[in-house]
Motif scaffolding. Structure first.
Motif, PDB file in Angstrom:
ATOM      1  N   PHE A 184     -51.829  14.671  24.794  1.00 64.06           N
ATOM      2  CA  PHE A 184     -52.161  13.328  24.341  1.00 64.06           C
ATOM      3  C   PHE A 184     -50.907  12.574  23.925  1.00 64.06           C
ATOM      4  O   PHE A 184     -49.943  13.155  23.443  1.00 64.06           O
ATOM      5  N   LEU A 185     -50.957  11.289  24.100  1.00 61.60           N
ATOM      6  CA  LEU A 185     -49.980  10.377  23.526  1.00 61.60           C
ATOM      7  C   LEU A 185     -50.761   9.533  22.535  1.00 61.60           C
ATOM      8  O   LEU A 185     -51.838   9.037  22.857  1.00 61.60           O
ATOM      9  N   SER A 186     -50.243   9.410  21.343  1.00 61.34           N
ATOM     10  CA  SER A 186     -50.944   8.624  20.326  1.00 61.34           C
ATOM     11  C   SER A 186     -50.113   7.408  19.967  1.00 61.34           C
ATOM     12  O   SER A 186     -48.905   7.507  19.751  1.00 61.34           O
ATOM     13  N   LEU A 187     -50.771   6.268  19.924  1.00 64.62           N
ATOM     14  CA  LEU A 187     -50.098   5.016  19.586  1.00 64.62           C
ATOM     15  C   LEU A 187     -50.765   4.387  18.377  1.00 64.62           C
ATOM     16  O   LEU A 187     -51.986   4.317  18.299  1.00 64.62           O
ATOM     17  N   THR A 188     -49.951   3.934  17.467  1.00 60.06           N
ATOM     18  CA  THR A 188     -50.457   3.196  16.324  1.00 60.06           C
ATOM     19  C   THR A 188     -50.024   1.749  16.528  1.00 60.06           C
ATOM     20  O   THR A 188     -48.844   1.459  16.655  1.00 60.06           O
ATOM     21  N   ILE A 189     -50.994   0.875  16.608  1.00 61.16           N
ATOM     22  CA  ILE A 189     -50.745  -0.532  16.900  1.00 61.16           C
ATOM     23  C   ILE A 189     -50.989  -1.349  15.638  1.00 61.16           C
ATOM     24  O   ILE A 189     -52.037  -1.220  15.010  1.00 61.16           O
ATOM     25  N   LYS A 190     -50.030  -2.189  15.304  1.00 60.69           N
ATOM     26  CA  LYS A 190     -50.195  -3.055  14.136  1.00 60.69           C
ATOM     27  C   LYS A 190     -50.133  -4.510  14.592  1.00 60.69           C
ATOM     28  O   LYS A 190     -49.472  -4.838  15.577  1.00 60.69           O
ATOM     29  N   ASP A 191     -50.825  -5.359  13.894  1.00 58.23           N
ATOM     30  CA  ASP A 191     -50.813  -6.807  14.141  1.00 58.23           C
ATOM     31  C   ASP A 191     -51.467  -7.221  15.452  1.00 58.23           C
ATOM     32  O   ASP A 191     -51.218  -8.318  15.956  1.00 58.23           O
ATOM     33  N   TYR A 192     -52.261  -6.337  16.036  1.00 57.22           N
ATOM     34  CA  TYR A 192     -52.999  -6.646  17.256  1.00 57.22           C
ATOM     35  C   TYR A 192     -54.413  -6.106  17.115  1.00 57.22           C
ATOM     36  O   TYR A 192     -54.658  -5.187  16.336  1.00 57.22           O
ATOM     37  N   ASN A 193     -55.323  -6.635  17.896  1.00 61.39           N
ATOM     38  CA  ASN A 193     -56.685  -6.107  17.949  1.00 61.39           C
ATOM     39  C   ASN A 193     -56.635  -4.808  18.762  1.00 61.39           C
ATOM     40  O   ASN A 193     -56.276  -4.813  19.939  1.00 61.39           O
ATOM     41  N   ASN A 194     -56.958  -3.685  18.124  1.00 61.51           N
ATOM     42  CA  ASN A 194     -56.854  -2.379  18.771  1.00 61.51           C
ATOM     43  C   ASN A 194     -57.727  -2.254  20.016  1.00 61.51           C
ATOM     44  O   ASN A 194     -57.335  -1.627  20.994  1.00 61.51           O
ATOM     45  N   GLU A 230     -42.510   8.069  30.894  1.00 60.32           N
ATOM     46  CA  GLU A 230     -42.978   7.240  32.010  1.00 60.32           C
ATOM     47  C   GLU A 230     -43.944   6.161  31.532  1.00 60.32           C
ATOM     48  O   GLU A 230     -43.877   5.014  31.958  1.00 60.32           O
ATOM     49  N   LEU A 231     -44.830   6.555  30.644  1.00 59.97           N
ATOM     50  CA  LEU A 231     -45.824   5.605  30.141  1.00 59.97           C
ATOM     51  C   LEU A 231     -45.160   4.508  29.316  1.00 59.97           C
ATOM     52  O   LEU A 231     -45.466   3.331  29.470  1.00 59.97           O
ATOM     53  N   LEU A 232     -44.224   4.902  28.470  1.00 58.90           N
ATOM     54  CA  LEU A 232     -43.598   3.924  27.583  1.00 58.90           C
ATOM     55  C   LEU A 232     -42.606   3.005  28.298  1.00 58.90           C
ATOM     56  O   LEU A 232     -42.215   1.984  27.745  1.00 58.90           O
ATOM     57  N   LEU A 233     -42.218   3.353  29.525  1.00 63.47           N
ATOM     58  CA  LEU A 233     -41.336   2.478  30.301  1.00 63.47           C
ATOM     59  C   LEU A 233     -42.068   1.236  30.803  1.00 63.47           C
ATOM     60  O   LEU A 233     -41.442   0.249  31.175  1.00 63.47           O
ATOM     61  N   ASN A 234     -43.381   1.283  30.824  1.00 68.42           N
ATOM     62  CA  ASN A 234     -44.187   0.164  31.299  1.00 68.42           C
ATOM     63  C   ASN A 234     -44.381  -0.864  30.199  1.00 68.42           C
ATOM     64  O   ASN A 234     -44.461  -0.525  29.028  1.00 68.42           O
ATOM     65  N   LYS A 235     -44.461  -2.094  30.631  1.00 65.11           N
ATOM     66  CA  LYS A 235     -44.706  -3.180  29.691  1.00 65.11           C
ATOM     67  C   LYS A 235     -46.052  -3.806  30.016  1.00 65.11           C
ATOM     68  O   LYS A 235     -46.442  -3.875  31.179  1.00 65.11           O
ATOM     69  N   ILE A 236     -46.742  -4.238  28.990  1.00 64.60           N
ATOM     70  CA  ILE A 236     -47.980  -4.981  29.196  1.00 64.60           C
ATOM     71  C   ILE A 236     -47.837  -6.332  28.507  1.00 64.60           C
ATOM     72  O   ILE A 236     -47.224  -6.439  27.452  1.00 64.60           O
ATOM     73  N   LYS A 237     -48.384  -7.335  29.138  1.00 60.71           N
ATOM     74  CA  LYS A 237     -48.366  -8.667  28.544  1.00 60.71           C
ATOM     75  C   LYS A 237     -49.600  -8.809  27.675  1.00 60.71           C
ATOM     76  O   LYS A 237     -50.711  -8.519  28.116  1.00 60.71           O
ATOM     77  N   VAL A 238     -49.383  -9.228  26.450  1.00 63.32           N
ATOM     78  CA  VAL A 238     -50.505  -9.409  25.534  1.00 63.32           C
ATOM     79  C   VAL A 238     -50.432 -10.784  24.888  1.00 63.32           C
ATOM     80  O   VAL A 238     -49.358 -11.328  24.667  1.00 63.32           O
ATOM     81  N   SER A 239     -51.591 -11.289  24.604  1.00 64.63           N
ATOM     82  CA  SER A 239     -51.680 -12.546  23.873  1.00 64.63           C
ATOM     83  C   SER A 239     -51.253 -12.303  22.425  1.00 64.63           C
ATOM     84  O   SER A 239     -51.569 -11.276  21.833  1.00 64.63           O
ATOM     85  N   ARG A 240     -50.531 -13.224  21.843  1.00 66.56           N
ATOM     86  CA  ARG A 240     -50.140 -13.111  20.440  1.00 66.56           C
ATOM     87  C   ARG A 240     -51.221 -13.679  19.526  1.00 66.56           C
ATOM     88  O   ARG A 240     -51.166 -13.510  18.321  1.00 66.56           O
ATOM     89  N   ASN A 241     -52.198 -14.350  20.112  1.00 62.02           N
ATOM     90  CA  ASN A 241     -53.256 -15.003  19.350  1.00 62.02           C
ATOM     91  C   ASN A 241     -54.347 -13.975  19.042  1.00 62.02           C
ATOM     92  O   ASN A 241     -55.080 -13.542  19.933  1.00 62.02           O
ATOM     93  N   LEU A 242     -54.466 -13.599  17.776  1.00 62.71           N
ATOM     94  CA  LEU A 242     -55.424 -12.575  17.373  1.00 62.71           C
ATOM     95  C   LEU A 242     -56.865 -12.997  17.647  1.00 62.71           C
ATOM     96  O   LEU A 242     -57.691 -12.175  18.055  1.00 62.71           O
ATOM     97  N   GLU A 243     -57.173 -14.279  17.488  1.00 65.34           N
ATOM     98  CA  GLU A 243     -58.528 -14.767  17.761  1.00 65.34           C
ATOM     99  C   GLU A 243     -58.860 -14.603  19.250  1.00 65.34           C
ATOM    100  O   GLU A 243     -59.954 -14.169  19.611  1.00 65.34           O
ATOM    101  N   GLU A 244     -57.904 -14.914  20.105  1.00 58.21           N
ATOM    102  CA  GLU A 244     -58.101 -14.757  21.546  1.00 58.21           C
ATOM    103  C   GLU A 244     -58.269 -13.274  21.897  1.00 58.21           C
ATOM    104  O   GLU A 244     -59.134 -12.907  22.694  1.00 58.21           O
ATOM    105  N   GLN A 245     -57.450 -12.414  21.303  1.00 55.70           N
ATOM    106  CA  GLN A 245     -57.564 -10.974  21.532  1.00 55.70           C
ATOM    107  C   GLN A 245     -58.959 -10.479  21.170  1.00 55.70           C
ATOM    108  O   GLN A 245     -59.573  -9.715  21.913  1.00 55.70           O
ATOM    109  N   THR A 246     -59.448 -10.930  20.026  1.00 56.36           N
ATOM    110  CA  THR A 246     -60.762 -10.505  19.551  1.00 56.36           C
ATOM    111  C   THR A 246     -61.862 -10.981  20.486  1.00 56.36           C
ATOM    112  O   THR A 246     -62.778 -10.212  20.808  1.00 56.36           O
TER     113      THR A 246
END
Length: 122
Positions: free
Chosen positions: A30-40, A70-86
């Motif tokens: 497993f790879l475990s990620l802790t995400i802060k300031d984003y909608n999980n 390999e996994l962490l070399l990839n980038k994903i584009k995410v919205s910075r707007n928490l309301e939009e994420q939700t």
């Protein structure tokens, strides 16, 4: 790992993801990620999309896998707007629930069909 982290299977069963709502421990599979300031849940869906792309090109003969590097070399584009994420996360979650509900109905209909076929051709 702290609660509300994302667990990603990187070996057997590559691509399975889960949002873990309690503190937990994992293995090297497993790879475990802790995400802060984003909608999980939003991040979970973004990662799912990324891993589906990656899993098409996995290496390995008997056990396919992806490394943490390999996994962490990839980038994903995410919205910075928490309301939009939700909103996106809620929409996709509701869609998943609808798919699960319909899958259950389909399975019940298949069982009914099988039962009827058995009664008809005894």
């Amino acid at each position: 790992m702290p609660k509300n982290s994302i667990a990603i299977v990187i070996r057997v069963g590559v691509g399975k993801l889960a949002l873990i709502e309690k503190d937990y421990a994992t293995s090297q599979d497993f790879l475990s990620l802790t995400i802060k300031d984003y909608n999980n849940v939003y991040i979970l869906y973004k990662l799912y999309s990324l891993i589906n792309k990656i899993s098409k090109n996995l290496q390995g003969t008997s056990i396919k896998g992806v490394t943490k590097k390999e996994l962490l070399l990839n980038k994903i584009k995410v919205s910075r707007n928490l309301e939009e994420q939700t909103k996106i996360a809620d929409f996709l979650s509701n869609l998943d629930k609808l798919v699960e509900k319909q899958s259950t109905k389909i399975n019940l209909l298949k069982q009914r069909k099988q039962g009827l076929l058995q009664k008809m051709f005894v």
